[in-house]
Design a protein around this motif. Structure first.
Motif, PDB file in Angstrom:
ATOM      1  N   ASP A  64       0.873  -0.921  -0.033  1.00 59.13           N
ATOM      2  CA  ASP A  64      -0.002   0.440   0.082  1.00 59.13           C
ATOM      3  C   ASP A  64       1.172   1.447  -0.091  1.00 59.13           C
ATOM      4  N   ASP A  67       0.273   4.336   2.939  1.00 58.96           N
ATOM      5  CA  ASP A  67       0.811   3.620   3.814  1.00 58.96           C
ATOM      6  C   ASP A  67       2.126   3.942   4.477  1.00 58.96           C
ATOM      7  N   GLU A 236      -8.567  -5.305  15.155  1.00 55.60           N
ATOM      8  CA  GLU A 236      -8.598  -5.687  13.828  1.00 55.60           C
ATOM      9  C   GLU A 236     -10.383  -6.197  13.702  1.00 55.60           C
ATOM     10  N   ASN A 239      -8.496  -2.222  12.028  1.00 56.41           N
ATOM     11  CA  ASN A 239      -7.256  -1.580  11.729  1.00 56.41           C
ATOM     12  C   ASN A 239      -6.096  -1.769  10.734  1.00 56.41           C
ATOM     13  N   ASP A 240      -7.008  -2.357   9.565  1.00 55.02           N
ATOM     14  CA  ASP A 240      -6.362  -2.724   8.208  1.00 55.02           C
ATOM     15  C   ASP A 240      -7.177  -2.909   7.668  1.00 55.02           C
ATOM     16  N   ASP A 247      -2.615   5.096  10.698  1.00 55.34           N
ATOM     17  CA  ASP A 247      -0.689   5.085  10.872  1.00 55.34           C
ATOM     18  C   ASP A 247      -0.624   6.063  11.634  1.00 55.34           C
ATOM     19  N   ARG A 316      -0.716  -3.494   7.114  1.00 60.74           N
ATOM     20  CA  ARG A 316      -1.147  -1.983   6.202  1.00 60.74           C
ATOM     21  C   ARG A 316      -0.321  -2.302   5.219  1.00 60.74           C
TER      22      ARG A 316
END
Length: 637
Positions: A64, A67, A236, A239-240, A247, A316
């Motif tokens: 990503d 991120d 989670e 979160n992901d 972040d 992430r």
């Protein structure tokens, strides 16, 4: 109490004052340089993060890009910030064979508060101001939450923005206030209380403060990246799945965890190795014992938080699957790892408050502390048991039913060492001729609030009732009674008690009493009704609720605004008394027998001219000495 002194070599003469012009002082390692290098590091990390997308490391866009860029930007920014403050000077100079010293900053004027300084008293004041700033930021978010809940449907902000505000409030308070007592007051007074001239690792001490300040700024920046929807727990799989604001949460709590671990390590090393002659374990002031117990929790629990957040960051960014069920991971694992830190974290917040109350009660009751050894046993018992209760947070999260009885029992058992501490408070107050000074009022407020918090916690430790109340405002009310009613009230008790020693200035007592009574009444008016609201079924973290709860929510919101106004009274008192009028404090306004009140104000850089020797218990109230006989001069007085 110190009665004799042990000779030691005289400290070296103070450095000459810095007579350079202002423009020369701005060139070097200071806060201005730190900000410049921090911003430069941020953009360098952002640039490198975007280049990763085209590299082989990204393997077909699995990474990503945004991120990675933001995480690297934060990391490079923090490193640049610390280099600008001068944290790289010591290792570099030592490798080059040059001496490294910060004595000129220890001896300097107001500029030492805006940079790296190794004087533990300067670091304590830095913590007090820095944490105070972020405490008010977190309080502002609380006011926004209660503004939204004035109406049963979303009107002020949208549901997603509401979740971000709730998350920022909880994360800011839980993260920054972990060091709310140890940062300002333990750093400042523990070396003095044990007869030492400094902390064991002065540069690590300064590092913990600046890491915390960098973390607070990073969390605040989450508003520019969409916030985060998880509350302070970061669960989670949300979160992901969250946007880039998540972040900011990850880096914030990781920096807080590193700061906590280093702060705890420094406290343990100082208390274990640097006690003055005669300062045996049975003579340690009870506040030092609370710091010792808290430091154990910091050293053991905080690394778990850092490791958990590292795994979440990898999920992430580079598609690992620690917590992603689709890749073989488990979001349930995140809950276990987080709460293995998270419940000791609760006692990291509570234990220093216990120590402050027990430290102040003998002063204002003029009695020895009742049950000194019982109180120590209670603190160490809480420290041990806090690692056996974390899964009561998972009663409604799919926990194996066979495990519920054990965690229900362990959660109820931990109330026993906590009860020891409460018994020591009651025993000290029994038949005491109490002086109702402002610090004592806050200690008594803690006694009332923590009792309600403890009694309401019984309902949450029991599996059947927790199933009903866990996700409701009942749980949130219990938590605020335990933490805000405990930590924050003792935080203000410590401010009113020790700031006259730290600054030589005192608060306006009338304004301070108005602050206490308004805060105490408004606090209870805010959180007591939330028990009822929670029992009626209103869930947490939701901006829409049943219309029949509208009246209670309006009452709570208005009470919360009054609570916020009480904080403004404290802020006004601080500015008025300490900055404009500068009310001078007496040398020992509380007639305390503790050693920190027997040395000069302001405290010398090296604390003592000669290291003191201790040969009596820490609380001699009620003895002929305490009743008015001449008191031996303490070393350095």
């Amino acid at each position: 109490m110190s009665t004799t002194s042990q000779p030691e070599s005289t400290p070296s003469a103070p450095a000459s004052p810095d007579l350079r012009p202002l423009w020369r002082k701005l060139i070097g390692f200071n806060l201005l340089t730190a900000v410049i290098l921090g911003v430069g590091g941020y953009y360098l990390g952002w640039f490198i993060g975007h280049q990763i997308k085209g590299s082989s490391f990204a393997y077909e866009s699995a990474t990503d890009e945004n991120d990675v860029a933001l995480l690297l930007a934060y990391l490079f920014g923090v490193v640049g910030f610390l280099i600008g403050l001068g944290f790289a000077n010591y290792p570099v100079w030592r490798m080059l064979g040059r001496p490294a010293s910060l004595r000129h900053k220890e001896e300097g004027g107001i500029g030492r508060y805006f940079g790296l300084c190794t004087d533990h008293k300067v670091v304590g004041i830095q913590y007090l101001v820095g944490i105070g700033v972020f405490f008010f930021v977190g309080g502002l978010n609380a006011m926004l939450i209660r503004t939204e809940l004035l109406h049963p449907v979303p009107t002020f902000v949208g549901p997603s923005q509401y979740l971000s505000i709730v998350g920022m409030h909880g994360t800011m308070m839980m993260g920054m206030m972990t060091s709310g007592i140890l940062g300002p007051f333990a750093n400042y007074f523990v070396p003095i209380m044990i007869g030492a001239r400094r902390m064991a690792f002065p540069r690590i001490e300064a590092l913990t403060f600046w890491l915390l300040m960098a973390a607070g700024f990073i969390l605040t920046s989450t508003i520019f990246f969409g916030g985060f929807p998880t509350g302070w727990t970061g669960y989670e799989p949300l979160n992901d799945q969250a946007v880039m604001g998540m972040d900011s949460y990850i880096i914030f709590f990781a920096l807080v965890g590193i700061s906590m671990a280093l702060l705890g390590l420094n406290m343990l090393a100082t208390i274990i190795t640097m006690r003055a002659p005669g300062m045996t374990w049975s003579r340690l002031p009870i506040f030092v014992w609370s710091v010792f117990a808290t430091a154990i929790l910091m050293v053991l629990a905080a690394p778990m938080l850092v490791a958990t957040l590292l795994m979440a960051a990898l999920d992430r960014t580079i598609n690992t699957s620690f917590f992603i069920p689709g890749g073989g991971g488990s979001s349930y694992l995140f809950e276990n790892l987080f709460w293995f830190f998270g419940h000791p974290e609760v006692y990291i917040l509570a234990l220093p408050g216990f120590g402050i109350v027990l430290e102040l009660l003998p002063v204002f009751t003029r009695k020895p502390l009742w049950g000194y050894r019982l109180a120590v046993a209670g603190m160490l018992g809480v420290t041990l048991m806090s690692f056996f209760v974390w899964q009561h947070h998972l009663f409604v999260s799919g926990i194996n039913a066979d495990l519920r009885p054990f965690y229900m029992l362990s959660t109820e058992i931990i109330s026993i060492p906590t009860g020891f501490i409460f018994l020591c408070v009651m025993g000290t107050l029994w038949k005491a001729r109490t002086s109702f000074s402002v610090p004592m009022l806050f200690c008594l407020g803690w006694t009332f609030n923590f009792l309600i918090g403890g009694l309401s916690g019984v309902f949450l430790s029991d599996t059947p009732s927790d199933t009903t109340t866990h996700g409701s405002f009942f749980s949130m009310a219990h938590f605020h009674y335990t933490i805000m009613g405990g930590l924050v009230f003792t935080f203000f008790a410590a401010i009113y008690y020790w700031v006259p020693k730290m600054t030589g200035l005192r608060f306006n007592e009338r304004l301070a009493k108005v602050h206490f009574w308004l805060m105490f009444v408004a606090f209870n008016s805010t959180f007591l009704p939330l028990f009822v609201i929670g029992m009626k079924g209103q869930p947490r973290r939701v901006s829409e609720y049943a219309p029949n709860l509208h009246g209670l929510n309006v009452w709570v919101s208005i009470s919360a605004f009054v609570l916020g106004f009480s904080m403004l009274i404290f802020l006004y008192n601080t500015v008025y008394s300490l900055i404009f009028v500068r009310l001078r404090a007496e040398q020992n306004p509380w007639r305390s027998k503790s050693i920190e009140w027997q040395i000069p104000t302001p405290v010398p850089v090296h604390n003592f001219e000669q290291i003191p020797v201790f040969d009596s218990d820490p609380y001699p109230y009620g003895t002929p000495l305490a009743l008015g006989a001449a008191q031996p001069a303490s070393a350095g007085a």
